[in-house]
Design a protein around this motif. Structure first.
Motif, mmCIF file in Angstrom:
data_model
loop_
_atom_site.group_PDB
_atom_site.id
_atom_site.type_symbol
_atom_site.label_atom_id
_atom_site.label_comp_id
_atom_site.label_asym_id
_atom_site.label_seq_id
_atom_site.Cartn_x
_atom_site.Cartn_y
_atom_site.Cartn_z
ATOM 1 N N ARG A 1 -26.479 -48.007 -30.295
ATOM 2 C CA ARG A 1 -27.007 -48.703 -29.115
ATOM 3 C C ARG A 1 -25.946 -49.665 -28.596
ATOM 4 N NH1 ARG A 1 -31.650 -49.507 -32.481
ATOM 5 N NH2 ARG A 1 -30.966 -51.663 -32.751
ATOM 6 N N ASN A 2 -25.799 -49.711 -27.270
ATOM 7 C CA ASN A 2 -24.809 -50.614 -26.682
ATOM 8 C C ASN A 2 -25.353 -51.425 -25.512
ATOM 9 O OD1 ASN A 2 -25.044 -48.715 -24.701
ATOM 10 N ND2 ASN A 2 -22.903 -48.057 -24.734
ATOM 11 N N GLY A 3 -26.667 -51.550 -25.438
ATOM 12 C CA GLY A 3 -27.277 -52.305 -24.353
ATOM 13 C C GLY A 3 -27.556 -51.476 -23.118
ATOM 14 N N LYS A 4 -27.028 -50.275 -23.066
ATOM 15 C CA LYS A 4 -27.244 -49.391 -21.924
ATOM 16 C C LYS A 4 -28.187 -48.253 -22.271
ATOM 17 C CE LYS A 4 -22.486 -50.222 -20.383
ATOM 18 N NZ LYS A 4 -21.167 -49.597 -20.084
ATOM 19 N N GLY A 5 -28.683 -48.265 -23.502
ATOM 20 C CA GLY A 5 -29.505 -47.164 -23.973
ATOM 21 C C GLY A 5 -28.831 -46.469 -25.134
ATOM 22 N N PRO A 6 -29.477 -45.491 -25.741
ATOM 23 C CA PRO A 6 -28.895 -44.801 -26.897
ATOM 24 C C PRO A 6 -27.679 -43.975 -26.508
ATOM 25 C CG PRO A 6 -30.931 -43.727 -26.202
ATOM 26 C CD PRO A 6 -30.823 -44.991 -25.408
ATOM 27 N N GLU A 7 -26.666 -44.009 -27.372
ATOM 28 C CA GLU A 7 -25.444 -43.240 -27.163
ATOM 29 C C GLU A 7 -25.228 -42.342 -28.374
ATOM 30 O OE1 GLU A 7 -23.483 -43.216 -24.575
ATOM 31 O OE2 GLU A 7 -24.027 -45.019 -23.441
ATOM 32 N N VAL A 8 -24.504 -41.254 -28.180
ATOM 33 C CA VAL A 8 -24.221 -40.311 -29.258
ATOM 34 C C VAL A 8 -22.720 -40.044 -29.298
ATOM 35 C CG1 VAL A 8 -24.587 -37.983 -30.162
ATOM 36 C CG2 VAL A 8 -26.481 -39.218 -29.097
ATOM 37 N N LEU A 9 -22.156 -40.085 -30.500
ATOM 38 C CA LEU A 9 -20.741 -39.821 -30.719
ATOM 39 C C LEU A 9 -20.612 -38.763 -31.805
ATOM 40 C CD1 LEU A 9 -17.632 -40.579 -30.660
ATOM 41 C CD2 LEU A 9 -18.192 -42.273 -32.415
ATOM 42 N N ARG A 10 -19.693 -37.836 -31.610
ATOM 43 C CA ARG A 10 -19.407 -36.849 -32.642
ATOM 44 C C ARG A 10 -18.029 -37.103 -33.224
ATOM 45 N NH1 ARG A 10 -22.010 -31.032 -30.632
ATOM 46 N NH2 ARG A 10 -24.183 -31.803 -30.561
#
Length: 454
Positions: A135-144
């Protein structure tokens, strides 16, 4: 493994060192830092002076990254505070080198798994990339990423006040009068503690440093009282190795603390296993049970300096191999088990000892030590050097040891002090029966009070 993209969880000293080694090995690091800036946890203890000099606190790969920026290396023999570590090393490393492109701040990791694989599925698992959610304050993020190094530390998951590993009864309701870790009692938090009775629970260096600061505050502000709540029976065990400690600043801290206790400037309550916390006429009642019976202390504030524990909540879908007691990787746990020893002679270790049943995933830094309190920053640097080599396929470098650790002055084995053992404090005293060891005997012959280890 010849990994290409390596996710590093946490942008503290060890996390940044990991990124530097990964970059130097030709791979691409991505650093996920939960705070607003790199080394956010260090900012919470920047008033604290480190026990180790600069020569032990600068990672070699990080120094090589900094060199082209015109960075001036600090005096290797001087001792930095946490703030100086930030200003003179960590901040330049995070902002003036290629690492600045790799660091993502305000990025709190919430879960890690394998793409297309839950924890139970095995066939083909090691070929699947990791999926990191944050989470970065902009909503959920995904990293591979092809590999993950978790250096998120333990600072924000302190141990509770309860002596059985659980919060004391009433602890959650009394949080307004409780601080954890090592608050800046003479600086940023001074107004909270001056002129008050402050109890400090713990026997490690954080507790000792805080108690010393409270005594200094009391010299400036009458009415300030330092109360040491010790779960054990012997205060001397907290005094350390004195002059025999190879980390001189650590030895000096223990010696200074012993002198304050001997002078009666710190009220000492031994065998104080906290069981209950409650309000008492606008103050805090701290109750304990011991073999001598139940008793309590009334204070205005409580500082809980009982160590930290790792947070594995976002790793539940990974196959970890952890010691059930220490919560460290199973191959590392016997080397650092505080039930067996507290020496600074834990041998350097790397990828082999830190591996899990999840290929490409490693715990490093303070988190890799689980609940053991013996971690040194330079140990973390050696860990990530080895891990980066392993991920790059250089098994020879991964297995090689490139670190010699300084020894502490007092060792314990099986919970019993063996300060007079060969090689520790110089062995037993030869003539002076009042001396606990050879170093203590030598110091007393020189008209000193002793070496501080007894």
């Amino acid at each position: 493994m010849n990994a290409r993209t390596v996710a590093v969880i946490g942008g503290g000293p060890v996390g940044l060192a990991a990124a530097a080694h990964v970059l130097e090995r030709g791979m691409s690091p991505i650093v996920l830092e939960a705070g607003p800036e790199a080394a956010h946890a260090v900012r919470q203890w920047q008033h604290v002076q480190l026990f180790s000099p600069w020569e032990y606190n600068v990672d070699k790969a990080a120094a090589r990254l900094l060199a082209p920026t015109g960075w001036n290396s600090p005096d290797p023999q001087s001792y930095p505070t946490g703030g100086e570590l930030l200003d003179r090393y960590l901040s330049p490393l995070a902002t003036r080198t290629p690492l600045r492109e790799a660091i993502r701040t305000f990025s709190r990791v919430t879960a890690i798994s394998r793409v297309g694989f839950d924890k139970a599925k095995t066939k083909g698992r090691e070929q699947a990339p990791f999926e990191i959610r944050y989470r970065n304050g902009k909503g959920p993020e995904v990293l591979r990423a092809d590999a993950v190094i978790d250096t998120s530390g333990t600072w924000f998951s302190p141990n509770p006040a309860g002596s059985n590993g659980l919060p004391a009864i009433g602890e959650p309701e009394c949080t307004k009068r409780i601080a954890y870790g090592m608050p800046d009692v003479r600086g940023a938090a001074r107004s909270r503690y001056e002129g008050k009775a402050v109890a400090v629970l713990g026997a490690g260096h954080s507790a000792i440093g805080t108690l010393i600061d409270l005594v200094r505050l009391a010299e400036q502000v009458p009415g300030t009282q330092a109360i040491w709540l010790l779960r054990g029976t012997d205060p001397a065990k907290a005094f350390g190795g004195g002059r025999n400690d190879k980390l001189a600043a650590r030895g000096e801290l223990g010696s200074a603390f012993a002198a304050l206790v001997a002078a009666g400037k710190i009220r000492v309550e031994t065998e104080f296993g906290v069981t209950h916390l409650s309000d008492f006429e606008g103050r805090l009642k701290i109750a304990a049970e011991a073999r001598s019976g139940a008793r309590s202390v009334i204070a205005d504030e409580l500082i809980v300096s009982t160590g930290f524990r790792p947070d594995f909540s976002f790793l539940s879908e990974l196959r970890l191999r952890l010691d059930p007691a220490i919560e460290a990787p199973v191959a590392l746990a016997p080397l650092i088990d505080p039930n067996e020893h507290s020496c600074g002679t834990v041998r350097p270790h790397g990828a082999r000892e830190l591996a899990h049943d999840e290929p490409g995933f490693y715990l490093a830094g303070m988190k890799s030590y689980g609940r053991a309190p013996t971690f040194l920053m330079m140990t973390g640097y050696e860990q990530v050097r080895s891990i980066a080599a392993e991920l790059a396929g250089d098994k020879v470098a991964a297995a090689r040891v490139e670190l010699v650790l300084p020894e502490t002055g007092v060792c314990t084995r099986g919970g019993l002090e063996t300060a007079a053992a060969p090689g520790c404090c110089g062995g037993p005293a030869k003539q002076d029966a009042s001396a606990c060891c050879a170093a203590d005997e030598t110091a007393k012959k020189a008209a000193s009070a002793g070496c501080g280890c007894s």
